[in-house]
Design an enzyme around this catalytic site. Sequence first.
Site, short mmCIF file in Angstrom:
data_model
loop_
_atom_site.label_atom_id
_atom_site.label_comp_id
_atom_site.label_asym_id
_atom_site.label_seq_id
_atom_site.Cartn_x
_atom_site.Cartn_y
_atom_site.Cartn_z
N GLU A 27 0.82 -1.22 0.00
CA GLU A 27 0.00 0.00 0.00
C GLU A 27 0.85 1.26 0.00
O GLU A 27 0.66 2.17 0.83
CB GLU A 27 -0.98 -0.03 1.18
CG GLU A 27 -2.00 -1.14 1.03
CD GLU A 27 -3.11 -1.12 2.08
OE1 GLU A 27 -2.89 -0.57 3.17
OE2 GLU A 27 -4.19 -1.67 1.80
N GLU A 42 -5.24 -8.56 -1.53
CA GLU A 42 -5.94 -8.43 -0.25
C GLU A 42 -7.41 -8.16 -0.54
O GLU A 42 -7.73 -7.30 -1.35
CB GLU A 42 -5.43 -7.27 0.59
CG GLU A 42 -4.13 -7.50 1.26
CD GLU A 42 -3.74 -6.36 2.19
OE1 GLU A 42 -4.63 -5.71 2.78
OE2 GLU A 42 -2.53 -6.11 2.31
C1 BGP Z 1 -4.54 -3.12 4.65
C2 BGP Z 1 -3.21 -3.67 5.07
C3 BGP Z 1 -3.25 -4.94 5.83
C4 BGP Z 1 -4.49 -5.18 6.59
C5 BGP Z 1 -5.75 -4.78 5.91
C6 BGP Z 1 -6.99 -4.84 6.76
O1 BGP Z 1 -4.51 -1.74 4.77
O2 BGP Z 1 -2.37 -3.86 3.98
O3 BGP Z 1 -2.07 -5.08 6.54
O4 BGP Z 1 -4.44 -5.44 7.86
O5 BGP Z 1 -5.65 -3.50 5.38
O6 BGP Z 1 -6.96 -3.80 7.68
P1 BGP Z 1 -7.25 -4.00 9.21
O7 BGP Z 1 -6.31 -5.04 9.66
O8 BGP Z 1 -6.99 -2.69 9.82
O9 BGP Z 1 -8.65 -4.40 9.29
#
Ligand code: BGP
Length: 485
Positions: A177, A383
């Site tokens: 990201e 993701e």
């Molecule tokens: C993205 C990241 C991840 C992740 C995901 C979900 O921003 O790349 O590392 O964790 O989001 O976010 P969260 O864990 O805050 O729910």
Amino acid sequence: MKPSFPKNFLWGGATAACQCEGGWDKGGKGASLYDHITAGSRTKARVLTKEIRQDAYYPSHNAIDMYHRYKGDIALMAEMGFKCYRMSIDWSRIYPNGDDEMPNSQGLAYYKSVFEECRKYQIEPIVTLSHFEIPYSLIERFNGWSDRRTIDFFLHYCTTVFIEFKELVQYWLTFNEINGATLPFFTSMHASFRARSEDIELSHKKNHALLDRKEALQALHHQLLASALVVKKAHEINPDNKVGCMLSGVCPYPATSAPDDILYAQQYMQQFNYYVSDVMVRGEYPAFSTRILNELNVELDISAEDKEILKQGCVDFYSFSYYSSNCVTNQTKEKENISNLVIGIDNPYLEKTQWGWHIDPKGLRYYLNEIYGRYRIPIMIVENGLGAEDILEEDGHIHDKYRIDYIREHLKQMKEAIADGVDLIGYTAWGCIDIISASTGEMKKRYGFIYVDLDDEGHGSYERIRKDSFYWYKKVIASNGADVE
Ligand code: BGP
């Protein structure tokens, strides 16, 4: 003809070292940035502490203890039929201080064993070189990515792992990201950190200036240079290496048909996405970047040599995270809404998750078309998933139909995008095994197909339990996405 997934589609799941590994001081590892960040919640900000405080809980220190349990965890992924597994190497496990001359052999041995385990089940590793991870020492001594010397340290680390794992890994992502640094408030876990004299709360609302805009965008420029150099190096070391960019894929929707909103949404996409991905895919800053920088009153230090480096390090594929779309307007922002990294307003057409993130499967199709139309290179979704509280029933089951529904609807839209002509090569569901949440540090915000018995304070047996979605995803993979019902 019914839309379908291509043969050899890379089905799998994704994690990040700082959210799953634990073993933060084991095997010669140094402290990473994340090891200095305490737990929070949806309403309580996480805190970056200068020293490790005895009275605070740091979820990354043990996380879900994958450091010791990876063999069992990878076996469960294999049981679901994973074709690939996206994970990250924690830089501080290889170079504890970031700029050490020699790598930590125990760290190299650890990842070698993880990759060999993947190989055993023919699971293709997709490795992020920095998923919010940077040795903390580099922040303290060099102000992290604000300093150009960090580029060399990163290249040194990447060269080490490219050589060491040449026979085991072919797919690489540079920074997770990376586009987070383009936003005016705290977002990016890489670029936005410098040494400071006090502890600091990490919140969208308060951290309008972890770094000022100039420093943040200069730090981002350093990462873009580092990424280009790393792509070039990866290709030199192994011509079969494929390196991707990784962006937070949030498509902005104009809140109304007012021309001002339409333009605002376009500018949002330019600044949040294309400002970065044009550099990584096309090798140069886009035409509109000059105006963005002028309006921010920022003059970047970019040399002719820098421009040449960017040209020579274009990525092989585009990857991104997708959780939701973002409704934007430049008019009054009364009903502010926060989804992954971004702030927008409520979209009345969409439902939200328990953590307030909009759910928008069609936005994924929209985004895929948008990106493929612009770049025409293979795309991977690395993701996607639903963060939700799960209930462990008395009989030991977890009935997570909501998660199945969420992913099913996204898979359907991926199929449509493929039918639209998008060259989509893979999908890794986020947090395929429950891990620590990045934004809140909670454990109860779960994404996994595999439940981990652990709570927000780090109590639990660490036992792994298959959820209903585990069996469902297994069917999806076995049918190459034909059986998603
Ligand atoms: C993205 C990241 C991840 C992740 C995901 C979900 O921003 O790349 O590392 O964790 O989001 O976010 P969260 O864990 O805050 O729910």
